[in-house]
Scaffold this active site. Structure first.
Site, PDB file in Angstrom:
ATOM      1  N   ASN B 382       0.814  -1.209   0.000  1.00  0.00           N
ATOM      2  CA  ASN B 382       0.000   0.000   0.000  1.00  0.00           C
ATOM      3  C   ASN B 382       0.850   1.263   0.000  1.00  0.00           C
ATOM      4  O   ASN B 382       0.950   1.943  -1.028  1.00  0.00           O
ATOM      5  CB  ASN B 382      -0.941  -0.014   1.215  1.00  0.00           C
ATOM      6  CG  ASN B 382      -2.002   1.062   1.142  1.00  0.00           C
ATOM      7  OD1 ASN B 382      -1.926   1.944   0.297  1.00  0.00           O
ATOM      8  ND2 ASN B 382      -2.967   0.998   2.014  1.00  0.00           N
ATOM      9  N   ASP B 383       1.528   1.534   1.120  1.00  0.00           N
ATOM     10  CA  ASP B 383       2.299   2.780   1.213  1.00  0.00           C
ATOM     11  C   ASP B 383       3.385   2.876   0.137  1.00  0.00           C
ATOM     12  O   ASP B 383       3.662   3.962  -0.361  1.00  0.00           O
ATOM     13  CB  ASP B 383       2.942   2.887   2.599  1.00  0.00           C
ATOM     14  CG  ASP B 383       1.895   3.136   3.688  1.00  0.00           C
ATOM     15  OD1 ASP B 383       0.779   3.562   3.332  1.00  0.00           O
ATOM     16  OD2 ASP B 383       2.202   2.896   4.863  1.00  0.00           O
ATOM     17  N   VAL B 384       3.972   1.745  -0.240  1.00  0.00           N
ATOM     18  CA  VAL B 384       5.095   1.776  -1.185  1.00  0.00           C
ATOM     19  C   VAL B 384       4.660   2.044  -2.624  1.00  0.00           C
ATOM     20  O   VAL B 384       5.497   2.173  -3.522  1.00  0.00           O
ATOM     21  CB  VAL B 384       5.927   0.473  -1.153  1.00  0.00           C
ATOM     22  CG1 VAL B 384       6.537   0.269   0.211  1.00  0.00           C
ATOM     23  CG2 VAL B 384       5.097  -0.726  -1.548  1.00  0.00           C
ATOM     24  N   ILE B 385       3.324   2.131  -2.865  1.00  0.00           N
ATOM     25  CA  ILE B 385       2.854   2.464  -4.212  1.00  0.00           C
ATOM     26  C   ILE B 385       2.009   3.735  -4.193  1.00  0.00           C
ATOM     27  O   ILE B 385       1.392   4.089  -5.185  1.00  0.00           O
ATOM     28  CB  ILE B 385       1.998   1.316  -4.805  1.00  0.00           C
ATOM     29  CG1 ILE B 385       0.826   0.985  -3.887  1.00  0.00           C
ATOM     30  CG2 ILE B 385       2.833   0.081  -5.047  1.00  0.00           C
ATOM     31  CD1 ILE B 385      -0.283   0.214  -4.559  1.00  0.00           C
ATOM     32  N   ALA B 423       1.296   3.943   7.395  1.00  0.00           N
ATOM     33  CA  ALA B 423       1.445   5.378   7.559  1.00  0.00           C
ATOM     34  C   ALA B 423       0.099   6.055   7.810  1.00  0.00           C
ATOM     35  O   ALA B 423       0.038   7.228   8.153  1.00  0.00           O
ATOM     36  CB  ALA B 423       2.118   5.983   6.333  1.00  0.00           C
TER      37      ALA B 423
END
Lengths: 104, 455
Positions: B382-385, B423
């Site tokens: 999620n956060d990494v994209i 996050a």
């Protein structure tokens, strides 16, 4: 400060440089085995532990020495074995079947 | 120490360096580990043969107990549990260094020189902090202790106070080495410090902490090397110290955080933030529709996140990937540096699921290829994209390097719900018109997709 400590500091600093050079070349693919493997290497403190446990000094220092041997051995044996277990799993793609074996 | 012992120690150090060098490629890595193992065996054997050892009873007992525990742990640990395992092994290394330095103190027959005293204090301090810090990291990752940051009132104030106390105690000890109580007090303060330093760190930040503790365990070994004037300890400790620092730095960069922010920021939750307030529309796909999309895609990049490992869906995913490959599609995996709970963790998890390593691509290698790719298949990431990392200056993710999933021609995201990641930031990618959302547990969805494609 005598000469020998200066030599030791030289070795320490140079070894850090060697470490940076060697380890920056390890690809992120292998960072977990790098960590567990280098971790096992830091178990080299076992050398000191063996001497502390076997030097035949007072009871307390021998006990601490033996505890140190246990801790360091867990670190060394566990670290190397788990690293080997992980590295064994990393395999390249099989390029066989119809196209014939092709070694890269 | 005889000349022969020294030569063998030098050989061991050389084998360590050469072993680490062979880790630069997966083809040679296993041999590298073996070389390091041989180096260790040589160093241990030489030490046992050296005349300094008079009594072997405790040594043999210690070796047998330690080897049994270490081997059992290494054989049985799950790959998902690797971060806590490495943390624990680290802790044992740190503890061993501290114990050796303390035992050496007890064996002193005359006042040591200043450098020995100073490194003795450092070895006891760093080793103890490593042990307790690693233990807390282990408990957090294992779920014995709450993963969310635990912060006490005036947390940093107490930490600084303890650091000052350690320095004062260290100076007092150096001035009066016969006072064992000072060294004992240092052990006590270092114990509390070890707890206090790791307890405020959130679950998602653990990769940084484990790397840092890795570095500490190396430094502790090096300091013990100074105490014993043993060069193989100094060299090995320095190597490991450097390795841990490099990894710490890589992890910090991948999260776009400073080390200080990770250590003292107390960022993160137990996982999954609150629900999303506003209702934007998403495009939801059924299994049948999703299977058709997969079938027609000529090029696919799979983006796995830790959610994939939590759902234990790596094996099904690889089955699906090889099926797509057999159908003629190009399939690759894009691995973000923090896609796991420790550096490189996701690669190990996928290797375990028989994914060949030439299908695994680092972020920098593959980021340019997303725009030429038919489908980006995102599972449990999620956060990494999240494109907010590029655009929204006020977002906590801003500046973090991300995978360019949004540039792919189409995107499929398999996810339980729309809840934000660690996050706690909403992901606009979910609402992108070219994004297909498939809701459900990763393993269940992938299994159904596989059946649909086979049928």
């Amino acid at each position: 400060m005598d000469g020998s400590i200066m030599v030791s500091i030289y070795i320490f600093v140079l070894a850090i440089f060697v470490g940076f050079e060697v380890i920056t070349k390890v690809p992120p693919l292998l960072h977990t085995p790098l960590m567990s493997g280098s971790n096992a290497i830091s178990g080299i403190t076992i050398v000191g532990a063996l001497i502390a446990a076997g030097a035949g000094h007072s009871g307390l220092s021998t006990t601490l020495g033996m505890l140190a041997v246990i801790c360091a051995t867990i670190n060394v044996v566990g670290g190397f074995m788990v690293t080997d277990r992980m590295l064994e799993m990393f395999k390249p793609a099989k390029k066989d079947e119809k196209s014939g074996t092709k070694q890269s | 120490m005889s000349a022969l012992t020294n030569v063998v120690y030098l050989l061991a150090a050389a084998l360590f360096i050469f072993g680490l060098k062979l880790l630069s490629h997966p083809r040679t890595a296993r041999r590298g580990n073996l070389l390091a193992m041989i180096g260790m065996l040589l160093a241990i054997t030489m030490t046992l043969l050296d005349k300094q050892i008079l009594d072997f009873t405790f040594i043999i007992a210690g070796l047998v107990i330690g080897a049994a525990i270490g081997a059992y742990a290494a054989k049985t640990v799950q790959m998902t549990a690797m971060p806590q395992m490495v943390a624990l092994f680290n802790g044992f290394g740190g503890a061993a260094s501290a114990l050796v330095a303390y035992a050496e103190y007890l064996q002193l027959t005359s006042d040591p020189s200043l450098d020995v005293t100073i490194t003795m204090v450092l070895s006891v301090l760093i080793g103890t902090v490593t042990w307790w810090g690693s233990l807390v990291a282990f408990m957090k990752l294992q779920g014995i202790m709450r993963g969310a940051p635990i912060v006490f009132p005036l947390h940093q104030f107490w930490n600084i106070l303890m650091l000052i106390a350690v320095v004062v105690l260290g100076v007092l000890f150096t001035m009066n080495v016969s006072q064992q109580s000072y060294l004992l007090a240092i052990v006590g303060v270092a114990t509390i410090l070890g707890f206090m330093l790791v307890i405020p760190i959130g679950g998602a930040d653990m990769p940084v902490v484990i790397s840092l503790l890795n570095s500490y365990s190396g430094l502790a070994a090096a300091m013990t090397g100074f105490v014993l004037s043993n060069n193989v300890l100094i060299i090995s400790g320095a190597l490991v110290g450097a390795s841990g620092l490099i990894l710490t730095n890589i992890m910090c960069k991948a999260m776009n955080r400073s080390l200080a922010n990770v250590l003292f920021g107390a960022v993160g939750t137990d996982g999954g933030g609150g629900p999303v307030g506003d209702k934007k529309s998403v495009t939801e796909y059924s299994i049948e529709d999703a299977a058709m999309v997969l079938e027609s895609a000529q090029s696919v990049i799979i983006v796995p996140g830790y959610g994939l490992a939590v759902a234990q869906a790596q094996h099904v995913l690889q089955e699906l990937a090889s099926l797509l490959q057999q159908n003629g599609a190009t399939v690759r995996y894009a691995i973000h540096p923090v896609a796991g709970r420790m550096p490189g963790h996701m690669n190990v998890l996928l290797a375990e699921a028989n994914v060949p390593y030439d299908m695994l691509y680092e972020m920098d290698q593959i980021n340019e290829d997303f725009k030429n790719t038919d489908l980006a298949l995102v599972i449990g990431a999620n956060d990494v994209i999240n494109p907010a990392a590029r655009t929204q200056k006020d977002s906590p993710l801003f500046g973090m390097p991300i995978l360019n999933v949004d540039q792919a021609k189409s995107i499929m995201i398999i996810k339980r719900s729309l809840s934000p990641g660690f996050a706690g930031v909403d992901n606009e990618l979910f609402y992108d018109p070219k994004t297909m959302m498939v809701f459900g547990d990763a393993k269940k969805v992938l299994t159904e997709l596989l059946q649909e494609l086979k049928g």
